[in-house]
Scaffold this motif. Structure first.
Motif, mmCIF file in Angstrom:
data_model
loop_
_atom_site.group_PDB
_atom_site.id
_atom_site.type_symbol
_atom_site.label_atom_id
_atom_site.label_comp_id
_atom_site.label_asym_id
_atom_site.label_seq_id
_atom_site.Cartn_x
_atom_site.Cartn_y
_atom_site.Cartn_z
ATOM 1 N N ARG A 120 -8.766 -35.215 -16.866
ATOM 2 C CA ARG A 120 -7.864 -36.253 -17.393
ATOM 3 C C ARG A 120 -6.834 -36.099 -16.927
ATOM 4 N N TYR A 121 -6.032 -34.945 -16.736
ATOM 5 C CA TYR A 121 -4.501 -34.898 -16.309
ATOM 6 C C TYR A 121 -4.359 -35.159 -15.030
ATOM 7 N N GLU A 122 -5.441 -34.822 -14.215
ATOM 8 C CA GLU A 122 -5.471 -34.911 -12.707
ATOM 9 C C GLU A 122 -5.307 -36.602 -12.491
ATOM 10 N N LYS A 123 -6.114 -37.319 -13.301
ATOM 11 C CA LYS A 123 -5.847 -38.728 -13.106
ATOM 12 C C LYS A 123 -4.862 -39.290 -13.823
ATOM 13 N N GLU A 124 -4.182 -38.881 -14.813
ATOM 14 C CA GLU A 124 -3.206 -39.475 -15.713
ATOM 15 C C GLU A 124 -1.734 -38.916 -15.464
ATOM 16 N N GLY A 125 -1.775 -37.653 -15.155
ATOM 17 C CA GLY A 125 -0.541 -36.818 -15.008
ATOM 18 C C GLY A 125 0.112 -36.714 -16.323
ATOM 19 N N ASP A 126 1.347 -36.598 -16.391
ATOM 20 C CA ASP A 126 2.205 -36.375 -17.564
ATOM 21 C C ASP A 126 2.020 -37.631 -18.318
ATOM 22 N N LYS A 127 1.817 -38.662 -17.902
ATOM 23 C CA LYS A 127 1.419 -39.868 -18.793
ATOM 24 C C LYS A 127 0.558 -39.761 -20.123
ATOM 25 N N MET A 128 -0.502 -38.681 -19.720
ATOM 26 C CA MET A 128 -1.495 -38.392 -20.713
ATOM 27 C C MET A 128 -0.883 -37.697 -21.873
ATOM 28 N N LEU A 129 0.357 -37.137 -21.700
ATOM 29 C CA LEU A 129 1.011 -36.569 -22.807
ATOM 30 C C LEU A 129 1.948 -37.141 -23.462
ATOM 31 N N GLU A 130 2.349 -38.459 -22.979
ATOM 32 C CA GLU A 130 3.403 -39.458 -23.618
ATOM 33 C C GLU A 130 2.930 -39.947 -24.893
ATOM 34 N N ASN A 131 3.688 -39.765 -26.188
ATOM 35 C CA ASN A 131 3.446 -39.955 -27.451
ATOM 36 C C ASN A 131 2.132 -39.375 -28.028
ATOM 37 N N SER A 132 1.876 -38.107 -27.373
ATOM 38 C CA SER A 132 0.738 -37.451 -27.889
ATOM 39 C C SER A 132 0.826 -35.897 -28.038
ATOM 40 N N GLY A 133 0.472 -35.302 -29.154
ATOM 41 C CA GLY A 133 0.542 -34.011 -29.122
ATOM 42 C C GLY A 133 -0.485 -33.006 -28.764
ATOM 43 N N VAL A 134 -0.174 -31.705 -28.411
ATOM 44 C CA VAL A 134 -1.269 -30.854 -28.037
ATOM 45 C C VAL A 134 -1.633 -29.803 -29.036
ATOM 46 N N TYR A 135 -2.855 -29.724 -29.443
ATOM 47 C CA TYR A 135 -2.942 -28.770 -30.791
ATOM 48 C C TYR A 135 -4.034 -27.837 -30.320
ATOM 49 N N TRP A 163 -5.528 -27.151 -40.781
ATOM 50 C CA TRP A 163 -4.332 -26.365 -40.797
ATOM 51 C C TRP A 163 -4.505 -25.095 -40.161
ATOM 52 N N LYS A 164 -5.599 -24.923 -39.732
ATOM 53 C CA LYS A 164 -5.849 -23.626 -38.626
ATOM 54 C C LYS A 164 -5.586 -24.242 -37.074
ATOM 55 N N PHE A 165 -4.904 -25.467 -37.084
ATOM 56 C CA PHE A 165 -4.275 -25.405 -35.657
ATOM 57 C C PHE A 165 -2.939 -25.311 -35.418
ATOM 58 N N GLU A 166 -2.661 -25.032 -34.420
ATOM 59 C CA GLU A 166 -1.156 -25.047 -33.973
ATOM 60 C C GLU A 166 -0.860 -25.972 -32.994
ATOM 61 N N LYS A 167 0.516 -26.542 -33.303
ATOM 62 C CA LYS A 167 0.811 -27.649 -32.161
ATOM 63 C C LYS A 167 1.397 -26.981 -30.926
ATOM 64 N N ILE A 168 1.113 -27.062 -29.814
ATOM 65 C CA ILE A 168 1.519 -26.706 -28.553
ATOM 66 C C ILE A 168 2.830 -27.186 -27.985
ATOM 67 N N GLU A 169 3.995 -26.494 -28.158
ATOM 68 C CA GLU A 169 5.214 -27.155 -27.978
ATOM 69 C C GLU A 169 5.340 -27.080 -26.270
ATOM 70 N N ARG A 170 5.941 -28.307 -25.696
ATOM 71 C CA ARG A 170 6.054 -28.222 -24.213
ATOM 72 C C ARG A 170 7.375 -27.393 -23.857
ATOM 73 N N ARG A 171 7.404 -26.646 -22.718
ATOM 74 C CA ARG A 171 8.415 -25.946 -22.352
ATOM 75 C C ARG A 171 9.598 -26.809 -21.944
ATOM 76 N N ALA A 172 10.865 -26.256 -22.180
ATOM 77 C CA ALA A 172 12.140 -26.910 -21.716
ATOM 78 C C ALA A 172 11.974 -27.145 -20.283
#
Length: 205
Positions: A154-169, A195-204
């Motif tokens: 999916r990322y290869e098709k959409e790039g960073d747009k995939m992560l816009e307004n979305s979180g990664v858990y 509650w067993k999930f952690e949100k993965i924050e993007r690197r600065a």
């Protein structure tokens, strides 16, 4: 009407799927689905003996020990976890500097090899030994790998747009990764609560 099963969470979809179809349970893409074939069975793929006896590099040993440390931690085996963590650090230092990072295509190829050869082989070994713990762990690991493969595609098709307004858990128990507004109520792989999930924050940047 054809039926398709999600290889990550087991959801059954009936009928055709558009290219942008996403599993309503785990979020996996169309590529993670397989057509349901009645009364079929597949034999595990056996790895050549030379691959079975291949010596792991220091970096590979570090990764293996690190994973074992994490697994022991989840089983509340603190002493064993600490020892595997020490071994992981020993092998990491022995390996020296980490090799240059691989591209998405290289990672996808490794995932495909795992799914086509390594998981079937490991599962056959675990079944022959009657090791239920290993079999369950392999089921979880394979599902997580299939989900990561879907996310890469999916990322290869959409790039960073995939992560816009979305979180990664990420599920801290089995490693399942979910992309969406919030973590799922239950992990589609190991069934632990959100509650067993952690949100993965993007690197600065």
């Amino acid at each position: 009407m054809k039926e398709y099963v999600c290889t990550v969470c087991g959801y059954i979809h009936k009928g055709d799927m558009p290219d942008d179809f996403r599993c309503p349970v785990c979020g996996a893409g169309k590529e993670a689905f397989r057509e349901v074939v009645k009364d079929s069975a597949t034999a595990p793929v056996e790895k050549p003996a030379e691959e079975m006896d291949k010596e792991l590099s220091a970096m590979e040993m570090s990764v293996v020990c690190s994973n074992l440390a994490r697994g022991c931690e989840k089983q509340y085996m603190a002493e064993e976890s600490a020892k595997f963590a020490q071994l992981a650090e020993f092998f990491r230092q022995a390996a020296g500097e980490a090799p240059e990072g691989k591209g998405l295509g290289d990672i996808a190829v490794m995932f495909d090899k795992d799914l086509a050869e390594r998981y079937p082989y490991a599962d056959a070994v675990a079944k022959a030994a009657g090791d239920r713990g290993a079999m369950r762990s392999l089921v979880w690991s394979e599902k997580v790998t299939r989900m990561l493969t879907s996310i890469l595609a999916r990322y290869e098709k959409e790039g960073d747009k995939m992560l816009e307004n979305s979180g990664v858990y990420m599920c801290t128990v089995c490693g399942f990764v979910y992309v969406g507004d919030s973590a799922p109520a239950l992990c589609p792989v190991c069934k632990v609560p959100s509650w067993k999930f952690e949100k993965i924050e993007r690197r600065a940047e």
